[in-house]
Design a protein around this motif. Structure first.
Motif, PDB file in Angstrom:
ATOM      1  N   TYR A  51       8.530  -5.267  40.523  1.00  0.00           N
ATOM      2  CA  TYR A  51       8.692  -4.430  41.721  1.00  0.00           C
ATOM      3  C   TYR A  51       9.672  -3.280  41.450  1.00  0.00           C
ATOM      4  O   TYR A  51       9.421  -2.133  41.817  1.00  0.00           O
ATOM      5  N   LYS A  52      10.779  -3.585  40.762  1.00  0.00           N
ATOM      6  CA  LYS A  52      11.753  -2.538  40.423  1.00  0.00           C
ATOM      7  C   LYS A  52      11.121  -1.469  39.536  1.00  0.00           C
ATOM      8  O   LYS A  52      11.341  -0.270  39.718  1.00  0.00           O
TER       9      LYS A  52
ATOM     10  N   SER B 215       8.337 -11.189  39.108  1.00  0.00           N
ATOM     11  CA  SER B 215       7.718 -10.343  40.145  1.00  0.00           C
ATOM     12  C   SER B 215       8.733  -9.352  40.711  1.00  0.00           C
ATOM     13  O   SER B 215       8.382  -8.213  41.033  1.00  0.00           O
ATOM     14  N   LYS B 216       9.997  -9.751  40.805  1.00  0.00           N
ATOM     15  CA  LYS B 216      11.034  -8.837  41.306  1.00  0.00           C
ATOM     16  C   LYS B 216      11.331  -7.729  40.299  1.00  0.00           C
ATOM     17  O   LYS B 216      11.573  -6.582  40.680  1.00  0.00           O
ATOM     18  N   GLU B 217      11.301  -8.079  39.007  1.00  0.00           N
ATOM     19  CA  GLU B 217      11.496  -7.067  37.965  1.00  0.00           C
ATOM     20  C   GLU B 217      10.353  -6.048  37.992  1.00  0.00           C
ATOM     21  O   GLU B 217      10.583  -4.840  37.865  1.00  0.00           O
TER      22      GLU B 217
ATOM     23  N   GLN C  38       5.861  -9.090  46.664  1.00  0.00           N
ATOM     24  CA  GLN C  38       6.989  -8.177  46.451  1.00  0.00           C
ATOM     25  C   GLN C  38       6.605  -6.723  46.713  1.00  0.00           C
ATOM     26  O   GLN C  38       7.352  -5.979  47.329  1.00  0.00           O
TER      27      GLN C  38
ATOM     28  N   GLU D 238      15.747 -18.514  47.226  1.00  0.00           N
ATOM     29  CA  GLU D 238      16.560 -17.301  47.398  1.00  0.00           C
ATOM     30  C   GLU D 238      17.870 -17.578  48.122  1.00  0.00           C
ATOM     31  O   GLU D 238      18.860 -16.887  47.914  1.00  0.00           O
TER      32      GLU D 238
END
Length: 201
Positions: free
Chosen positions: A88-89, A84-86, A144, A197
């Motif tokens: 978002y980027k 999910s963070k990838e 995110q 995290e």
């Protein structure tokens, strides 16, 4: 003669002490650290940013089934949070790049290339996800990006294609419109994310 002998003994002790100190210094690891510093009223004060630590009330499980469900939740979050963070980027980079393009045709061409690249990159990963991990990913994307997966797809490739993806997801009992609710249904998930995290689990 006696004076010379005393001087010789003192010299030997001094040399032995120096060599012992040097040996100790060589054997000890370097324990110095470079840290940022700030000057306050003429004094140089080092400062170190410590990671945030979260303290929650300990979980009490009624039975082994609840414990297994929690363990599964932790596994699912650990698996899907990085994806999910990838994503978002990619969303941010794509949006910023689209602003530099001169016309709609160029934007559409770029979006098609991004969509193709995403499919090539993430399809093998997605195939390895379980059904529950897929549903978790949909919610974490909303967390995110502050937008549901459906809204993101609709914004980038249009409402028609978004509808197709939504219909496909619904065939498997999922929904791209699912939203993340850290104060409600996803309260335990949010707790797990914060602990992951901060490196606490």
């Amino acid at each position: 003669m006696k004076l010379r002998l005393n001087l010789l003994i003192i010299s030997l002790f001094a040399l032995t002490g120096i060599s012992l100190c040097q040996a100790q210094e060589e054997n000890q690891p370097d324990k110095s650290y470079l840290v940022p510093a700030t000057i306050y009223q003429g004094d140089t004060i080092p400062w170190v940013k410590l990671p945030q630590v979260y303290i929650f009330k300990p979980l009490v499980f009624k039975n082994k089934r609840q414990q297994k469900e929690y363990d599964k939740l932790v596994r699912n979050v650990k698996k899907t949070l990085p994806i999910s963070k990838e994503i978002y980027k990619v969303v941010i980079e794509t949006y910023e790049y689209l602003q530099t393009l001169p016309d709609e045709k160029a934007k559409e061409r770029h979006i098609k290339n991004v969509e193709k690249g995403l499919k090539e990159q993430y399809t093998p990963q997605m195939k390895k996800l379980t059904f529950s991990q897929g549903k978790m990913l949909i919610k974490l994307i909303d967390r995110q990006c502050h937008q549901s997966s459906y809204e993101l797809v609709k914004a980038f490739i249009g409402p028609f294609r978004a509808g197709i993806y939504q219909t496909f997801a619904s065939l498997f009992g999922a929904s791209l419109k699912k939203e993340y609710d850290p104060q409600g249904d996803d309260q335990l998930t949010e707790r797990v994310i914060l602990l992951i995290e901060s490196g606490q689990i």
